[in-house]
Design an enzyme around this catalytic site. Structure first.
Site, PDB file in Angstrom:
ATOM      1  N   TYR A   1      -6.592  16.180  -0.330  1.00 13.94           N
ATOM      2  CA  TYR A   1      -5.171  16.492  -0.195  1.00 13.94           C
ATOM      3  C   TYR A   1      -4.632  17.271  -1.385  1.00 13.94           C
ATOM      4  CZ  TYR A   1      -5.011  13.307   3.782  1.00 13.94           C
ATOM      5  OH  TYR A   1      -5.222  12.709   4.982  1.00 13.94           O
TER       6      TYR A   1
ATOM      7  N   ASN B   1      -4.944   4.970  -4.707  1.00 13.02           N
ATOM      8  CA  ASN B   1      -5.457   5.770  -3.602  1.00 13.02           C
ATOM      9  C   ASN B   1      -5.464   7.226  -4.059  1.00 13.02           C
ATOM     10  OD1 ASN B   1      -5.265   3.356  -2.247  1.00 13.02           O
ATOM     11  ND2 ASN B   1      -3.644   3.999  -0.864  1.00 13.02           N
TER      12      ASN B   1
ATOM     13  N   TRP C   1     -12.330   5.347   1.910  1.00 12.94           N
ATOM     14  CA  TRP C   1     -11.449   5.457   3.071  1.00 12.94           C
ATOM     15  C   TRP C   1     -12.080   6.462   4.024  1.00 12.94           C
ATOM     16  CZ3 TRP C   1      -7.760   2.256   4.384  1.00 12.94           C
ATOM     17  CH2 TRP C   1      -6.965   2.579   5.492  1.00 12.94           C
TER      18      TRP C   1
ATOM     19  N   ASN D   1       0.839  -1.198   0.000  1.00 12.63           N
ATOM     20  CA  ASN D   1       0.000   0.000   0.000  1.00 12.63           C
ATOM     21  C   ASN D   1       0.875   1.250   0.000  1.00 12.63           C
ATOM     22  OD1 ASN D   1      -2.692   1.490   0.632  1.00 12.63           O
ATOM     23  ND2 ASN D   1      -1.283   2.217   2.212  1.00 12.63           N
ATOM     24  N   GLU D   2       0.677   2.100  -0.990  1.00 15.04           N
ATOM     25  CA  GLU D   2       1.346   3.406  -1.077  1.00 15.04           C
ATOM     26  C   GLU D   2       2.852   3.305  -0.826  1.00 15.04           C
ATOM     27  OE1 GLU D   2      -0.673   6.245   1.427  1.00 15.04           O
ATOM     28  OE2 GLU D   2      -2.216   6.583  -0.082  1.00 15.04           O
TER      29      GLU D   2
ATOM     30  N   LYS E   1     -11.911  10.349   8.546  1.00 14.61           N
ATOM     31  CA  LYS E   1     -12.518  10.176   7.226  1.00 14.61           C
ATOM     32  C   LYS E   1     -13.634   9.131   7.225  1.00 14.61           C
ATOM     33  CE  LYS E   1      -8.359  11.477   4.645  1.00 14.61           C
ATOM     34  NZ  LYS E   1      -7.411  11.505   5.764  1.00 14.61           N
TER      35      LYS E   1
END
Length: 756
Positions: A442, A436, A516, A381-382, A537
């Site tokens: 953001y 994502n 998310w 992930n990321e 969130k």
């Protein structure tokens, strides 16, 4: 036969690293499991939480074993994040990784009575253990309990990566039946032993049976006229393996499995049992308010039921292996699950860390192979937050190959960070991919999501694309008539998800999407929106008490049961001549009544917007959609309460304006320069941090632009230190004012680099 003894009651615990005791301490705190020492400080807003090595102890009696040669195992479903287990002063096992089951054979160190079991748990950072850094709290403790398992000398394997010793693969056939491929692992069985396999339907009726020698257990068993498992009818068969010696059953293990087929297509999306079925759902973390991750089976099932009410058909279980209780709930309620390991954000160069990834992947797959809800194994992930390297790419290829070796029946996937380039070498490693994206929070605008997805789909028509994360903060005390990005209001969160639900609905070729997050969750390092210690969130609050308005837009899209929801119930005091009333419903027509009189009737798709003039004082509003009704009371006031607006919202707007005064007459349209020996926006944050002057400038800029506090030892520093401000600006996109990057770079290039 096998006996499982629960040891959750009566533990002694000490939140100090005191070392191994010789006897059961009487001055330690008495606790029951599940337990975490971070139940409060993991999300209480103090900015930190206790990461240490602490001790649990209790005594137990040796289980009765009617047959000679039996074995005793200690069974630990999870211990965060590292654990060493001792019995009667002797170390019996050490385990790294905070989310998977591990066991140890303790037979040879047991006494008949008063056996001392001691477990040292640590959630301290260790370079060889993932996660290294991430946007959630790494809770410590024995948060899933402890068991003893007593088995005869001949038994199904208990030390095969924490699995239960039985593997079931059910494959449907065109004739309407299914082939159940069965395999089990047997320990210390001679020629006198056989394995009996039985398959029973959901009513307990036997529909298949076969027998194999204990030294050759693999077999394929045909079951006619099966009922397929799907999201609306999660039909489960029970497969039982019995280790038999003549007329005596020695040991038994079971698995509940569904019969289903699935695949993904770049243009058709996810296909379940031959039917295109777009996966639309949520991500979930495993913690609750003031419980941390020490949840009961009922807690897990409660979460699953709340998600089912939403109408979701998929859950991404982030960012680690979850409880068997939750996977059971997903099997029973009909969710398609993405399960993953905590290879997240930053890759540690320590070779032992990659081995830990391999170990955690083996445990994830082998412990959860029989859960039919799981269709995808996630490898990372990321991970590009920490930068890319050839080794990172090779590690991903190795993890993907391992998944295929252990389980060729399922698909592999990855969650890319938003800034991952379209031409990155991390593409086309896994079977399917997701991004994502937080356009509209953001960085960028929410309207950027659709065009970005369409562009990627055009550039990579061969890739099955999904959206693994998207969302924004929603704090239920913030409200206003003009919601905007970064105001943290419940209204902006609802508008954002209105837009995203429509974007996803219009693109059924996306194989999956995962909000998310389903629930607010603990992140001790966070401090945003006036609610510190948490990521806000969620569609539902961390205590599970309040479903935010954003929850109901998805219920309108995904739940087939008729519903209507009036938004803005917590925006209870309103000023102005008129106010906007938003209604979500899956019905075609909504009527709105104000103080008993019909205001208007509207026909729309999911979102209904009314303009209403409130009378002075209290007003009762009623929305009617078919047989569904929802009501609320609003008060008209001269001035709305100050609590409705986060003070930082206005401060930030003023701060950005003041920021540009620092650069004077700089030509912000001129090309940026990056002189050697000077700091610039291309330097990594950890390099900039070596100079307090440069770090102060960058920290102020990022705080103004994104409202995130990025300084060494604060907030998301461990995740962000490998990034450069230039990359952060790209992530923020058009959220950044024109010239912001240029103005920041202009200040940095005035400062000489510090050379160590």
């Amino acid at each position: 036969m096998r006996t499982i003894i629960n040891l959750n009651k009566g533990w002694r615990f000490i939140q100090k690293n005191v070392g191994l005791p010789d006897t059961l301490p009487t001055d330690w705190t008495l606790v029951d499991l599940p337990h975490t020492w971070n139940a409060v400080d993991g999300h209480d807003g103090n900015g930190n939480y206790d990461r240490g090595c602490y001790w649990y102890a209790r005594t137990f009696e040796k289980p009765d074993q009617p047959l000679a040669g039996g074995r005793i195992f200690v069974d630990i479903p999870a211990a965060g994040q590292q654990a060493t287990v001792y019995v009667n002063g002797k170390e019996v096992c050490y385990h790294e990784g905070g989310y998977s089951t591990f066991r140890a054979d303790i037979t040879d160190v047991c006494k008949e009575k008063d056996n001392l079991l001691v477990i040292a748990c640590s959630n301290e950072n260790k370079s060889s253990v993932y996660p290294q850094s991430a946007d959630f709290t790494f809770y410590g403790g024995l948060y899933r309990g402890v068991n003893l398992i007593s088995v005869p000398d001949a038994h199904f394997e208990l030390n095969y990566w924490g699995s239960n010793g039985l593997k079931v693969t059910a494959e449907p056939k065109q004739c309407g039946g299914a082939v159940f491929e069965l395999e089990s692992w047997v320990v210390d069985a001679d020629d006198n032993f056989t394995v009996f396999y039985q398959v029973c339907d959901a009513q307990g009726k036997e529909v298949g049976y076969c027998v194999r020698p204990a030294n050759s257990t693999g077999v394929k068993l045909y079951v006619p006229d099966v009922v397929l498992w799907d999201c609306d009818n999660p039909y489960l068969y029970t497969v039982t393996a019995t280790l038999q010696r003549r007329n005596e059953a020695y040991d038994t293990v079971c698995a509940r499995v569904g019969v289903r087929s699935f695949s993904c297509d770049p243009d058709k999306g996810f296909i379940l049992n031959g039917v295109p079925t777009p996966l639309r759902g949520v991500s979930r973390h495993q913690d609750m308010l003031y419980k941390g991750n020490a949840l009961t089976r009922e807690d897990h099932y409660q979460d699953a039921r709340i998600i089912k009410e939403l109408g979701a058909n998929t859950i991404r279980l982030a960012h680690y292996q979850h409880s068997q209780d939750f996977y059971d709930a997903c099997d029973e309620l009909g969710f398609i699950v993405w399960a993953e390991i905590p290879f997240i954000s930053v890759m540690n160069q320590d070779p032992a860390a990659h081995q830990n990834c391999i170990t955690q992947m083996k445990e994830l797959i082998l412990q959860n192979y029989n859960h039919s809800s799981i269709c995808f194994w996630g490898v990372s992930n990321e991970i590009l937050i920490g930068g890319i390297s050839e080794q990172l790419v090779e590690n991903h290829k190795e993890l993907n190959a391992l998944c295929k070796e252990l389980d060729p029946t399922r698909l592999t996937t990855i969650a890319h960070v938003s800034m991952t380039p379209i031409d990155s070498p991390v593409h086309n490693i896994t079977d399917v991919e997701s991004y994502n994206h937080y356009f509209g929070w953001y960085g960028g605008k929410m309207e950027d999501n659709g065009p970005w997805l369409d562009n990627f789909h055009k550039a990579h028509p061969e890739i099955c694309l999904g959206v693994s994360e998207y969302g924004c903060e929603g704090i239920i005390t913030y409200h206003g008539p003009n919601p905007a990005c970064k105001d943290y209001s419940e209204e902006y969160q609802a508008l954002y998800h209105e837009h995203m639900a429509k974007v996803l609905d219009e693109r059924p070729w996306l194989w999956s999407s995962h909000v998310w997050n389903m629930f607010d969750f603990g992140c001790a390092a966070r401090n945003e929106g006036g609610v510190a210690g948490r990521n806000n969130k969620g569609l539902v609050t961390i205590d599970r008490n309040t479903k935010k308005d954003s929850y109901y837009i998805y219920k309108a899209y995904w739940n087939k049961e008729p519903m209507v929801h009036l938004c803005g119930k917590r925006y209870a005091q309103r000023a102005g001549e008129t106010t906007q009333i938003r209604v979500y419903s899956n019905q075609p027509t909504v009527s709105l009544f104000v103080n008993g009189e019909l205001n208007a009737v509207q026909t729309a798709n999911k979102v209904f917007v009314f303009e209403v003039a409130l009378k002075e004082g209290f007003n009762i509003l009623l929305a009617v959609a078919g047989a569904c009704k929802d009501s609320m009371t609003l008060e008209k006031v001269d001035k709305e309460p100050d609590i409705y607006v986060l003070p930082e919202v206005n401060e930030r707007a003023e701060g950005v304006a003041n920021w540009f005064k620092l650069v004077g007459d700089l030509d912000l349209k001129a090309p940026m320069e990056f002189p050697e020996g000077k700091y610039s926006i291309r330097c990594k944050m950890e390099e900039i941090a070596e100079c307090p002057e440069a770090m102060d400038i960058v920290a102020k800029a990022i705080k103004l632009a994104t409202n995130m506090d990025v300084r060494p030892g604060v907030g998301m520093w461990d995740m962000m230190k490998a990034m450069a401000p230039e990359g952060m600006v790209k992530m923020a996109g058009n959220m950044m004012p024109d010239g912001f990057a240029e103005s920041l770079n202009a200040q940095l290039i005035k400062i000489d680099k510090i050379h160590k």
